[in-house]
Design a protein around this motif. Structure first.
Motif, short mmCIF file in Angstrom:
data_model
loop_
_atom_site.label_atom_id
_atom_site.label_comp_id
_atom_site.label_asym_id
_atom_site.label_seq_id
_atom_site.Cartn_x
_atom_site.Cartn_y
_atom_site.Cartn_z
N ILE B 152 1.01 -1.24 -0.04
CA ILE B 152 0.10 -0.03 -0.12
C ILE B 152 0.91 1.44 -0.02
CG2 ILE B 152 -1.95 1.18 1.32
CD1 ILE B 152 -2.67 -1.28 2.42
N ALA B 153 1.91 1.23 0.72
CA ALA B 153 2.95 2.44 0.92
C ALA B 153 3.87 2.53 -0.18
CB ALA B 153 3.57 2.26 2.07
N MET B 154 3.98 1.62 -1.35
CA MET B 154 4.72 1.50 -2.20
C MET B 154 5.24 2.72 -3.01
SD MET B 154 5.02 -1.41 -4.83
CE MET B 154 3.77 -1.16 -6.05
N PHE B 155 4.16 3.58 -3.51
CA PHE B 155 4.41 4.75 -4.11
C PHE B 155 4.93 6.03 -3.17
CE2 PHE B 155 3.62 3.35 -8.24
CZ PHE B 155 2.72 2.21 -8.07
N ARG B 156 4.75 5.86 -1.89
CA ARG B 156 5.06 6.70 -0.93
C ARG B 156 4.15 8.17 -1.35
NH1 ARG B 156 10.80 6.44 -0.18
NH2 ARG B 156 11.05 5.31 -2.15
N SER B 157 3.22 8.04 -1.56
CA SER B 157 2.26 9.30 -1.56
C SER B 157 1.73 9.38 -0.30
CB SER B 157 1.02 9.34 -2.51
OG SER B 157 0.31 8.11 -2.29
N LYS B 158 1.14 10.66 0.00
CA LYS B 158 0.84 11.08 1.32
C LYS B 158 -0.44 10.16 1.79
CE LYS B 158 1.82 15.81 2.11
NZ LYS B 158 1.21 17.26 2.28
N VAL B 159 -1.39 9.72 0.84
CA VAL B 159 -2.52 9.29 1.11
C VAL B 159 -2.28 7.56 1.39
CG1 VAL B 159 -4.54 10.45 0.35
CG2 VAL B 159 -3.19 9.00 -1.29
N GLU B 162 -0.41 7.02 4.66
CA GLU B 162 -1.54 7.34 5.66
C GLU B 162 -2.31 5.85 5.82
OE1 GLU B 162 -4.12 10.52 5.52
OE2 GLU B 162 -5.46 9.65 6.51
N GLY B 163 -2.84 5.42 4.54
CA GLY B 163 -3.50 4.29 4.66
C GLY B 163 -2.78 3.13 5.21
N SER B 164 -1.61 3.09 4.88
CA SER B 164 -0.60 1.86 5.18
C SER B 164 -0.54 1.81 6.88
CB SER B 164 0.59 1.89 4.52
OG SER B 164 1.57 0.93 4.98
N PHE B 165 -0.21 3.05 7.43
CA PHE B 165 0.09 3.17 8.70
C PHE B 165 -1.12 2.77 9.57
CE2 PHE B 165 3.18 4.25 11.71
CZ PHE B 165 2.60 4.61 12.68
N LYS B 166 -2.33 3.35 9.14
CA LYS B 166 -3.50 2.99 9.92
C LYS B 166 -3.77 1.60 9.80
CE LYS B 166 -6.49 7.07 8.97
NZ LYS B 166 -7.43 7.72 8.77
N TYR B 167 -3.66 0.87 8.56
CA TYR B 167 -3.82 -0.63 8.32
C TYR B 167 -2.78 -1.25 9.62
CZ TYR B 167 -3.83 -5.12 5.93
OH TYR B 167 -3.87 -6.47 5.70
N LEU B 168 -1.62 -0.69 9.49
CA LEU B 168 -0.49 -1.48 10.38
C LEU B 168 -1.09 -1.38 11.69
CD1 LEU B 168 2.93 -0.25 9.38
CD2 LEU B 168 2.52 -1.47 11.60
N VAL B 169 -1.57 -0.22 12.16
CA VAL B 169 -1.70 -0.45 13.70
C VAL B 169 -3.05 -1.07 14.04
CG1 VAL B 169 -2.68 1.38 15.47
CG2 VAL B 169 -1.01 2.10 13.85
N HIS B 241 -7.82 0.53 1.26
CA HIS B 241 -8.13 0.10 -0.22
C HIS B 241 -8.16 1.31 -1.06
CE1 HIS B 241 -9.84 -4.10 0.63
NE2 HIS B 241 -8.69 -4.11 1.59
N GLN B 242 -8.52 2.41 -0.53
CA GLN B 242 -8.76 3.62 -1.08
C GLN B 242 -7.55 4.18 -1.70
OE1 GLN B 242 -10.67 6.81 0.68
NE2 GLN B 242 -10.30 8.09 -0.82
N SER B 243 -6.53 3.96 -0.92
CA SER B 243 -5.16 4.58 -1.16
C SER B 243 -4.11 3.92 -1.79
CB SER B 243 -4.71 5.19 0.25
OG SER B 243 -4.40 4.04 1.09
N ALA B 244 -4.38 2.83 -1.86
CA ALA B 244 -3.38 1.85 -2.66
C ALA B 244 -3.75 2.18 -4.16
CB ALA B 244 -3.52 0.34 -2.15
N ASP B 245 -2.61 1.82 -4.70
CA ASP B 245 -2.98 1.71 -6.09
C ASP B 245 -3.72 0.45 -6.71
OD1 ASP B 245 -1.34 0.48 -9.16
OD2 ASP B 245 -1.63 2.57 -9.00
N THR B 246 -4.50 0.75 -7.85
CA THR B 246 -5.54 -0.05 -8.08
C THR B 246 -5.03 -1.66 -8.31
OG1 THR B 246 -6.30 1.64 -9.65
CG2 THR B 246 -7.61 -0.34 -9.55
#
Lengths: 101, 486, 164
Positions: B152-159, B162-169, B241-246
């Motif tokens: 999810i965090a692969m492209f290192r965009s802000k969203v 953020e999505g990746s960190f929330k999922y992680l926690v 799911h929203q912030s990841a690449d399709t």
């Protein structure tokens, strides 16, 4: 109230403390500290489980695996937190408000 | 027969070979062929799993045990493949194939990273399905989790971050709950092997043991429910799911939440299903997830967010199927896993097509795209009909199986509730379809073209699978009956 | 004698854990976490798990603390240095109360159901044999976890390609 119950109690209290930290803090790295504290509590639960059922070696195998996984999760979480620092300039959780709905 | 069994070993080792090759070859070569090799691996997984399933049924073999380091003997903590695992591996192969097809168009710069992570994810999911020990299940679950965070965090965009960190926690909380449950079970039995956690754990009259067992079961169900995105642990799902690449969203919504969450719940049901409390918890979680997901999906504006809440709702449906406690329930759940993988993949392919051609995914800004993107619109309509349970598509059959399973096991009220809940799914999808594809052409959409090569191809292929699986379902049911499963 | 060591270490673990949550400065938090790891390692060694104690003290008290401190120094937060903005002391102040209440509830529940877990006889086996022979799927999983960790770090640290 024997020793095993004291351990069980300590384990549950530490998990509560870790989850409390994770939920209430505003600092990204402190969230990771909360995660670590909860996983240490789980390690304590495995130690007392090993003592109760007598199979301490199997319990040690489990604990070593959990510690390896804990390191990798800490690495990944710190990596994501540091990338967030590069984007926003500080480590505040209140920045993460972009996804709403 | 032994040759075929080797393919099962390969499924746990071949992704590593691809991983090594991807990193050791020269950069230009690796970038050109990496995605095609991944598609080949996924295709190999589908083909070999189907072949093995047919072979096992023909020769009456129920399962095959093997050890990864000593292929000859089977000692403790081995891997085992039975027919449900083979079916799940087919689903894994299909969704990975779809994801690679989407990645051919949408991922331009990060191809090697994507392939690395995809191979690790594939290994994690294969290992999880084949594990026979609760702790090995946990280790492979962590592999799946770690790779999904990074994808999810692969492209290192802000969203994305953020999505990746929330999922992680949230996932970390779930893991702690799951591990506490495992520790409490280990305390009593001295082992975490599936076969050894037997009836002795459940029949005891000792009140301390009963308290520990019930707490352990509740903790394990909570842990797996976090991974499956069931209510009340669903808060990470829409953001991730929203912030990841399709291409990554397809993987997450199409197979990861099912293998990581639903398969864990199937295992818990398998081990502890005789406890009445387990079935009641599944029923409540299932129904609440179905309704909440559908209600929340109707209020969203972002295409992928609607799809994510739809996943929450469908996971609730599958958990409701599992709550019946019978084999028919598990078969219905597996069938719905397959149908949901197909139509969620179609939906996300449409999202990829729209994102590539138009650039926005906000539903309020889109409109009337049917005139410009006919293939996309057609596949979307077929997917919607399958979701809503309209015959003869495969969604209808899987929902029918679920309702029949609930009816036969005596929970007629819940069967009726499941039927009513499926009406909700039609509501939000209808809104999505009408807004995006039909109606007046929105501003700025004049020179939108049809979806590009691989995305268009995969949409057409998925539509064909939906229709084909729906038409062939009665034969499949007959085949399963002769195979003695239902 | 053994029991005293165990109870003292358990108390140290709890105190360090709560301090790690409640302190304001993030570096002191990391050091408290390391102290908690050390206390846990002492408990493990006294209870008869030397291998796990070794791993715990070398990896958790060593490697993870190093990761944290390097993370903290890489993200030197100049403006909100003393964490006054994060307001942690007030937000976490209710933690000891919550823990005491939870402890009382659990002790009450344990007394109500007469909680008694008998300790079984200790099996005599070689740890190395148990680990390498009877946990094979775990070992495969661990190898893949480490490879995944390496892949993950290489993805997260990769430099952004300069737009030319």
């Amino acid at each position: 109230m024997n020793m095993e119950f004291a351990f069980l109690l300590a384990g549950v209290l530490l998990i509560l403390a870790g989850c409390f930290c994770l939920i209430r803090t505003y600092h990204l790295l402190k969230i990771i500290i909360g995660m670590e504290l909860s996983m240490k509590a789980v390690t304590l639960l495995f130690v007392i489980a090993g003592r109760i059922n007598g199979n301490m070696e199997l319990s040690q195998a489990f604990i070593i695996t959990i510690i390896v996984i804990e390191v990798v999760i800490t690495l990944v979480a710190s990596g994501v937190a540091l990338d967030l620092y590069k984007k926003y300039g500080n480590l505040d959780v209140r920045n993460l408000r972009n996804l709403r709905g | 027969m032994n040759m075929l069994n080797l393919t099962v070993h390969a499924m746990l080792a071949l992704p590593l070979v691809v991983l090594a090759a991807n990193n050791l070859l020269a950069k230009q070569t690796a970038r050109k062929i990496a995605l095609y090799v991944c598609a080949a691996v996924a295709f190999f997984q589908i083909a070999s799993s189907v072949t093995l399933f047919v072979m096992y049924t023909r020769y009456g073999i129920t399962h095959y045990d093997f050890n990864i380091f000593d292929p000859g003997q089977v000692s403790a903590d081995y891997f085992s493949v039975n027919r449900l695992d083979l079916f799940l591996m087919v689903c894994i192969g299909i969704v990975v194939f779809v994801s690679v097809m989407l990645a051919l168009e949408t991922i331009k710069d990060h191809k090697r990273s994507y392939v690395n992570l995809l191979m690790c994810l594939l290994l994690g999911m294969n290992g999880m399905v084949m594990a026979t020990d609760l702790f090995s299940l946990y280790v492979f679950l962590e592999i799946v989790g770690i790779t999904s965070f990074v994808m999810i965090a692969m492209f290192r965009s802000k969203v994305g971050l953020e999505g990746s960190f929330k999922y992680l926690v949230v996932s970390s909380l779930g893991i702690v709950l799951l591990l506490s449950g495992l520790a409490l079970i280990f305390m009593q039995t001295g082992t975490l092997d599936f076969k050894a956690i037997g009836e002795s754990l459940l029949d005891t009259q000792d009140s301390s043991r009963r308290a520990l067992t019930y707490s352990a079961v509740v903790l394990m169900i909570s842990g797996f429910a976090v991974k499956a995105g069931a209510v009340p642990f669903h808060s990470w799902l829409p953001d991730a799911h929203q912030s990841a690449d399709t291409a990554v969203s397809v993987l997450l919504s199409g197979i990861v939440i099912k293998i990581a969450g639903i398969y864990g719940l199937i295992v818990v049901l398998d081990l502890f299903g005789s406890l009445e409390a387990v079935r009641i918890i599944y029923q409540v979680i299932g129904l609440v997830s179905t309704i909440t997901g559908a209600v929340l999906a109707a209020r969203q504006h972002h295409f992928k967010r609607i799809a994510a809440y739809s996943s929450v709702s469908q996971m609730g449906y599958i958990i409701l199927a599992l709550s019946s406690g019978t084999t028919l329930g598990v078969v219905g759940a597996a069938a719905h896993i397959f149908s949901h993988a197909i139509f969620k993949s179609t939906l996300f392919s449409n999202a990829a097509a729209i994102h590539e051609e138009v650039g926005v995914l906000d539903v309020t800004k889109l409109g009337g795209l049917e005139k410009k993107m006919p293939i996309t619109a057609f596949s979307s309509v077929i997917a919607f009909l399958s979701t809503a349970g309209v015959p003869p598509f495969c969604g209808f059959w899987s929902k029918l199986l679920i309702v029949i399973a609930l009816w036969k096991s005596g929970d007629t009220v819940w069967a009726g509730a499941a039927l009513a809940a499926s009406i909700f799914t039609a509501v939000y999808f209808l809104r999505l379809q009408r807004k995006v594809f039909f109606g007046k052409l929105a501003d700025g959409m004049q020179d939108v073209r049809e979806a590009k090569n691989s995305i268009g191809f995969i949409e057409a292929a998925l539509t064909a699978v939906t229709v084909g699986a729906g038409l062939l379902f009665p034969f499949a049911l007959q085949y399963l009956q002769t195979a003695g499963i239902i | 004698m053994e029991n005293i060591i165990i109870y003292v270490s358990l108390a140290a673990l709890l105190v360090c854990g709560v301090l790690a949550v409640m302190l304001r400065s993030i570096i002191k938090d990391a050091i408290c976490l390391a102290a908690a790891s050390a206390a846990l390692a002492i408990i493990m060694y006294t209870l008869g798990a030397p291998w796990a104690a070794l791993f715990e003290v070398s990896v958790c008290a060593g490697l993870i603390t190093v990761i944290f401190i390097s993370g903290i120094s890489l993200s030197h937060d100049t403006k909100a240095e003393v964490r006054r903005e994060y307001d942690d002391k007030r937000r976490m102040g209710v933690l000891p109360v919550v823990l005491v209440v939870a402890g009382i509830v659990m002790i009450g529940a344990g007394a109500a159901i007469h909680f008694e877990m008998p300790v079984a006889q200790r099996l005599v086996q070689d740890f190395r044999e148990v680990f390498w022979n009877s946990r094979q799927a775990d070992i495969w999983g661990q190898i893949i976890v480490m490879l995944t960790g390496g892949t993950a770090i290489s993805v997260l640290i990769k430099e952004e390609k300069k737009k030319s």
